[in-house]
Design a protein around this motif. Structure first.
Motif, PDB file in Angstrom:
ATOM      1  N   PHE A  73       0.839  -1.193   0.000  1.00 38.15           N
ATOM      2  CA  PHE A  73       0.000   0.000   0.000  1.00 38.15           C
ATOM      3  C   PHE A  73       0.880   1.252   0.000  1.00 38.15           C
ATOM      4  CE2 PHE A  73      -2.508  -3.369   1.900  1.00 38.15           C
ATOM      5  CZ  PHE A  73      -3.719  -3.249   1.240  1.00 38.15           C
ATOM      6  N   PRO A  74       0.545   2.257  -0.803  1.00 35.74           N
ATOM      7  CA  PRO A  74       1.354   3.482  -0.843  1.00 35.74           C
ATOM      8  C   PRO A  74       1.531   4.136   0.527  1.00 35.74           C
ATOM      9  CG  PRO A  74      -0.216   3.452  -2.662  1.00 35.74           C
ATOM     10  CD  PRO A  74      -0.558   2.283  -1.786  1.00 35.74           C
ATOM     11  N   LYS A  75       0.466   4.086   1.342  1.00 38.92           N
ATOM     12  CA  LYS A  75       0.553   4.657   2.682  1.00 38.92           C
ATOM     13  C   LYS A  75      -0.527   4.006   3.548  1.00 38.92           C
ATOM     14  CE  LYS A  75       1.437   9.041   3.104  1.00 38.92           C
ATOM     15  NZ  LYS A  75       1.283  10.524   3.123  1.00 38.92           N
ATOM     16  N   GLY A  76      -0.167   3.650   4.770  1.00 38.05           N
ATOM     17  CA  GLY A  76      -1.120   3.027   5.674  1.00 38.05           C
ATOM     18  C   GLY A  76      -1.447   1.600   5.254  1.00 38.05           C
ATOM     19  N   GLU A  77      -2.494   1.056   5.827  1.00 38.74           N
ATOM     20  CA  GLU A  77      -2.973  -0.277   5.466  1.00 38.74           C
ATOM     21  C   GLU A  77      -4.431  -0.398   5.919  1.00 38.74           C
ATOM     22  OE1 GLU A  77      -3.584  -2.039   8.292  1.00 38.74           O
ATOM     23  OE2 GLU A  77      -2.370  -0.843   9.650  1.00 38.74           O
ATOM     24  N   PRO A  78      -5.215  -1.287   5.296  1.00 41.51           N
ATOM     25  CA  PRO A  78      -6.656  -1.345   5.588  1.00 41.51           C
ATOM     26  C   PRO A  78      -7.005  -2.153   6.825  1.00 41.51           C
ATOM     27  CG  PRO A  78      -6.134  -2.912   3.864  1.00 41.51           C
ATOM     28  CD  PRO A  78      -4.851  -2.185   4.179  1.00 41.51           C
ATOM     29  N   TYR A  79      -6.061  -2.900   7.366  1.00 44.11           N
ATOM     30  CA  TYR A  79      -6.365  -3.816   8.462  1.00 44.11           C
ATOM     31  C   TYR A  79      -6.540  -3.081   9.789  1.00 44.11           C
ATOM     32  CZ  TYR A  79      -4.460  -6.567   4.670  1.00 44.11           C
ATOM     33  OH  TYR A  79      -4.218  -7.091   3.421  1.00 44.11           O
ATOM     34  N   SER A  80      -6.151  -1.809   9.815  1.00 47.53           N
ATOM     35  CA  SER A  80      -6.383  -1.006  11.010  1.00 47.53           C
ATOM     36  C   SER A  80      -7.745  -0.319  10.986  1.00 47.53           C
ATOM     37  CB  SER A  80      -5.279   0.054  11.156  1.00 47.53           C
ATOM     38  OG  SER A  80      -4.033  -0.562  11.375  1.00 47.53           O
ATOM     39  N   LEU A  81      -8.485  -0.482   9.908  1.00 45.21           N
ATOM     40  CA  LEU A  81      -9.820   0.093   9.828  1.00 45.21           C
ATOM     41  C   LEU A  81     -10.842  -0.749  10.587  1.00 45.21           C
ATOM     42  CD1 LEU A  81      -9.733   0.927   6.013  1.00 45.21           C
ATOM     43  CD2 LEU A  81      -9.558   2.575   7.880  1.00 45.21           C
ATOM     44  N   THR A  82     -10.517  -2.013  10.828  1.00 42.05           N
ATOM     45  CA  THR A  82     -11.450  -2.934  11.485  1.00 42.05           C
ATOM     46  C   THR A  82     -11.411  -2.748  12.998  1.00 42.05           C
ATOM     47  OG1 THR A  82      -9.761  -4.667  11.558  1.00 42.05           O
ATOM     48  CG2 THR A  82     -11.197  -4.616   9.630  1.00 42.05           C
ATOM     49  N   HIS A  83     -12.455  -3.232  13.665  1.00 39.51           N
ATOM     50  CA  HIS A  83     -12.540  -3.080  15.129  1.00 39.51           C
ATOM     51  C   HIS A  83     -12.465  -4.437  15.820  1.00 39.51           C
ATOM     52  CE1 HIS A  83     -16.696  -4.571  15.290  1.00 39.51           C
ATOM     53  NE2 HIS A  83     -16.959  -3.813  14.250  1.00 39.51           N
ATOM     54  N   GLU A  84     -12.308  -4.393  17.136  1.00 45.84           N
ATOM     55  CA  GLU A  84     -12.097  -5.618  17.923  1.00 45.84           C
ATOM     56  C   GLU A  84     -13.318  -6.046  18.718  1.00 45.84           C
ATOM     57  OE1 GLU A  84      -7.983  -4.265  19.816  1.00 45.84           O
ATOM     58  OE2 GLU A  84      -9.397  -2.745  19.129  1.00 45.84           O
ATOM     59  N   GLN A  85     -14.467  -5.440  18.500  1.00 43.96           N
ATOM     60  CA  GLN A  85     -15.645  -5.816  19.277  1.00 43.96           C
ATOM     61  C   GLN A  85     -16.052  -7.247  18.932  1.00 43.96           C
ATOM     62  OE1 GLN A  85     -18.654  -2.507  19.842  1.00 43.96           O
ATOM     63  NE2 GLN A  85     -17.600  -1.749  18.026  1.00 43.96           N
ATOM     64  N   VAL A  86     -16.241  -8.047  19.962  1.00 43.76           N
ATOM     65  CA  VAL A  86     -16.533  -9.471  19.777  1.00 43.76           C
ATOM     66  C   VAL A  86     -17.809  -9.830  20.526  1.00 43.76           C
ATOM     67  CG1 VAL A  86     -15.730 -11.820  20.213  1.00 43.76           C
ATOM     68  CG2 VAL A  86     -14.106 -10.059  19.476  1.00 43.76           C
ATOM     69  N   SER A  87     -18.727 -10.466  19.839  1.00 43.58           N
ATOM     70  CA  SER A  87     -19.962 -10.914  20.478  1.00 43.58           C
ATOM     71  C   SER A  87     -19.659 -12.055  21.440  1.00 43.58           C
ATOM     72  CB  SER A  87     -20.957 -11.388  19.413  1.00 43.58           C
ATOM     73  OG  SER A  87     -21.980 -12.167  19.994  1.00 43.58           O
ATOM     74  N   PRO A  88     -20.269 -12.055  22.627  1.00 42.78           N
ATOM     75  CA  PRO A  88     -20.023 -13.143  23.575  1.00 42.78           C
ATOM     76  C   PRO A  88     -20.568 -14.485  23.109  1.00 42.78           C
ATOM     77  CG  PRO A  88     -21.778 -11.714  24.365  1.00 42.78           C
ATOM     78  CD  PRO A  88     -21.176 -11.037  23.177  1.00 42.78           C
ATOM     79  N   THR A  89     -21.437 -14.479  22.109  1.00 44.40           N
ATOM     80  CA  THR A  89     -21.987 -15.757  21.625  1.00 44.40           C
ATOM     81  C   THR A  89     -21.279 -16.276  20.384  1.00 44.40           C
ATOM     82  OG1 THR A  89     -23.700 -14.605  20.330  1.00 44.40           O
ATOM     83  CG2 THR A  89     -24.264 -15.277  22.577  1.00 44.40           C
TER      84      THR A  89
END
Length: 705
Positions: free
Chosen positions: A663-679
């Motif tokens: 990628f020319p700058k940055g990366e897309p994998y930091s756009l995602t979040h870590e919220q996880v459903s307990p189920t």
């Protein structure tokens, strides 16, 4: 195999992590450093703080098993499935009882079984690109008259092959499934007999607390058996005692304790839920015309056998397990479970090769503790359920596309590791962060055994490049250095013989010697394609398919309720700032990040792109091929855009697996979040909102504005 960028020698980091400065060292020095560091970390934090993770970059039983064996021998932590691609299988586990980690084998139907289907519903997957060795069965079934329907927000290659394409708003699949089920129930098109005999649909549910009614709830000294209403005797009885339990109604059950309990059958509660999703309301939520929903419901009920093949496009959402349960109810209500041409499959299914892997994985009877990737991150960052301070990665590019909110992982979690070891063939984005990198053999440079619907002996055909070693040899060498050599004294071939020594009919007559002569042998299996649940036996608490899950009451998930996406929803307050849903497609030219650095793959995909619908691009003043910035509150990436009229408005797509340096700058994998459903225990990579603008225009960094 002969790529100039192969890692040929052990490397030790110089300078800061990720700085790219390395020193070549000998294997002897590498073992010395590793043994010392593992002892220090283990003594300081306990042996379970030493974690060993093997990913999907290799399938051999020795490659994976040797790492797990070492983890057990040292008293450390090994990997267990979960965290990625786990939401849909988890929902199907709740319903059918097969563990999520293996549902896609014994729970599904082989792709070859598509030839027995009259209707095939491809829901949230792009098999035409990502299942090239299997998708021809779907096309052959289509030529024989089966109707192919694809449900996908975007007109993928699979959708282009289908007879019908249905495009829901991303993340609304549960609402669509409930609306379809509502129409099937309202038109009395469901398979009443199947529901009665093979599901917990007739089981009575208490209105006061939502629990399933049991014998001990109404009678002193009674068992914990589930109760149904018996219309013949007009009282609650066990399933075996009742002659004609109803699926609907409200019943007052008298108890020996002087009380009366109001109850409804599970199916009645499901019916009440589905009734909330009329065709009109579902059309409003999903964006699918009401007539299209009605037509699909009628077809699903009347065309039999009908197969549902559900992909990971609906898996990587916060409520993915709810979606899987709702979609499964369509196959259940129409009696398409356990029959050729039917089923709900996570792509496909087959017989699980019954190898005896326990002796390999449990040296001296010791077992490693296990964590999935979500648990691993918790253990590294917060020390729960125990601290992890050393991480060994093999066949895994964990810190590329499988790290949710990657920038935070690198900034706040990775520094808490005192040792990171990566066993690799290339300097991947994960290897670049390591303290020590060890050169790994390719599949052509080592011996192993691949177990699937056939057993294939993987033979070494060329010598290792440079000083590369097989995982087995790496772990054996380290074990000897650490005084654990007795656990690796036997030859790998001895374990292969032990794995094959089984009374299971699938392995009868298959020996290592026979494999050495024939290379690959199909399991001793029927010639007909594999059909999941053909015996209609289910490993659930009730022994039946469970459409109502009492154990999920504490999460408010006893039924597959529709919930708006946790982030990618117009109802989200941040939607006004980030109004585009970001999806990650799979490339047909690589497997995740594997092969992303090959020249031939680069010919087909010279650089990463973000695809955007033309109207969305026009509103932002973007033209084809321009350098753009994709961003949200967590991160940003710059890359070129490509206008794609096959995308649903409001949806943008980046192909996952590209290396960060592409990628020319940055990366897309930091756009995602870590919220996880307990189920679900699953990362919600697709439940993500972003915005796009022209890059290089002098605007302020959106994360700090």
């Amino acid at each position: 195999q002969y790529h100039p960028d192969r890692v040929h020698y052990p490397l030790q980091r110089l300078g800061r992590r990720g700085q790219g400065k390395w020193q070549r060292i000998s294997w002897d020095r590498a073992y010395e450093l590793l043994a010392e560091q593992l002892r220090i970390v283990g003594d300081r934090y306990g042996s379970r703080s030493l974690a060993f993770f093997t990913g999907s970059g290799a399938a051999g039983v020795l490659t994976k098993g040797s790492v797990q064996r070492f983890a057990a021998a040292i008293g450390g932590t090994a990997y267990r499935a979960g965290g990625v691609d786990y939401g849909v299988p988890k929902g199907l586990e709740y319903t059918f009882g097969i563990p999520a980690s293996t549902y896609f084998r014994p729970g599904g139907h082989e792709y070859a079984d598509a030839m027995n289907s009259q209707l095939i519903l491809l829901w949230g997957g792009n098999a035409a690109d990502t299942r090239l060795v299997d998708f021809h069965f779907v096309l052959a079934a289509q030529r024989r008259g089966a109707k192919i329907i694809c449900i996908d927000p975007n007109r993928s290659a699979t959708a282009q092959h289908a007879d019908q394409w249905i495009s829901p708003r991303p993340g609304t699949d549960t609402a669509l499934a409930l609306a379809l089920l509502n129409e099937i129930i309202a038109q009395d098109l469901y398979d009443r007999e199947f529901l009665m005999r093979h599901t917990n649909a007739p089981f009575l549910v208490r209105r006061d607390n939502g629990a399933l009614l049991r014998g001990m709830d109404i009678k002193r000294g009674a068992s914990g058996e589930y109760l149904v209403w018996d219309t013949a005797s007009d009282e609650a009885r066990t399933v075996s005692e009742a002659s004609a339990p109803p699926l609907t109604g409200v019943y007052q059950v008298a108890t020996d304790f002087g009380a009366t309990i109001d109850c409804l059958p599970s199916f009645q509660l499901l019916q009440i839920l589905c009734a909330e999703y009329s065709l009109e309301r579902a059309a409003e939520i999903t964006g699918i015309p009401a007539d299209a929903i009605r037509q699909l419901a009628v077809e699903l009920a009347n065309v039999k056998p009908a197969a549902i093949r559900i992909g990971y496009g609906v898996d990587r959402w916060y409520y993915a397990d709810y979606t899987a349960r709702a979609v499964a109810n369509l196959a259940i209500a129409t009696g398409n479970i356990g029959i050729p041409g039917g089923g709900i499959s996570v792509h496909d299914g087959t017989y699980a090769a019954p190898l005896n892997l326990r002796p390999l994985r449990t040296p001296g009877g010791r077992e490693a503790a296990t964590l999935d990737i979500i648990g691993l991150m918790q253990a590294i960052e917060h020390g729960e359920p125990y601290p992890v301070k050393s991480l060994w990665l093999s066949a895994s590019n964990m810190f590329n596309q499988t790290s949710a909110n990657r920038s935070r992982v690198l900034r706040e979690i990775l520094p808490k590791l005192e040792l990171l070891v990566v066993v690799e063939q290339f300097m991947t984005d994960s290897a670049a962060l390591a303290d020590i990198v060890l050169p790994a053999c390719t599949i052509f440079e080592k011996n192993d055994l691949i177990a699937a619907m056939f057993l294939q002996l993987q033979r070494q055909v060329v010598p290792p490049e440079g000083e590369s070693k097989a995982d087995w040899d790496i772990m054996a060498g380290l074990a000897r250095r650490m005084g654990l050599g007795q656990h690796f004294e036997r030859r790998p071939e001895d374990y292969l013989r032990e794995m094959l020594d089984s009374d299971d009919a699938l392995l009868k007559g298959i020996t290592l010697e026979r494999l050495q002569g024939e290379d690959a042998i199909l399991l001793n299996r029927p010639t007909a394609p594999y059909v999941g649940f053909a015996d209609l036996r289910f490993k659930t608490p009730s022994g039946r398919i469970e459409i109502y899950k009492e154990e999920l009451l504490k999460h408010g998930a006893e039924l597959p309720y529709y919930r708006e996406p946790i982030e990618a929803s117009p109802q989200n307050p941040i939607f006004s700032k980030y109004p585009l849903t970001l999806l990650f497609s799979h490339s047909r030219h690589r497997v995740h990040s594997t092969f992303a650095n090959l020249a031939k793959a680069k010919q087909h995909e010279p650089e990463p792109l973000v695809e955007i619908p033309p109207d969305d691009a026009a509103r932002r003043g973007l033209a084809n091929g321009q350098l753009v910035r994709v961003y949200n509150q967590r991160g940003r990436v710059e890359l070129k855009c490509r206008l794609n009229a096959d995308l649903r408005p409001g949806v943008v797509v980046i192909s996952e697996g590209s290396w960060v340096k592409d990628f020319p700058k940055g990366e897309p994998y930091s756009l995602t979040h870590e919220q996880v459903s307990p189920t679900s225990d699953n990362y919600a990579f697709y439940d993500t909102l972003v915005e796009i603008e022209l890059a290089g225009d002098g605007r302020e960094d959106p994360r700090t504005s």
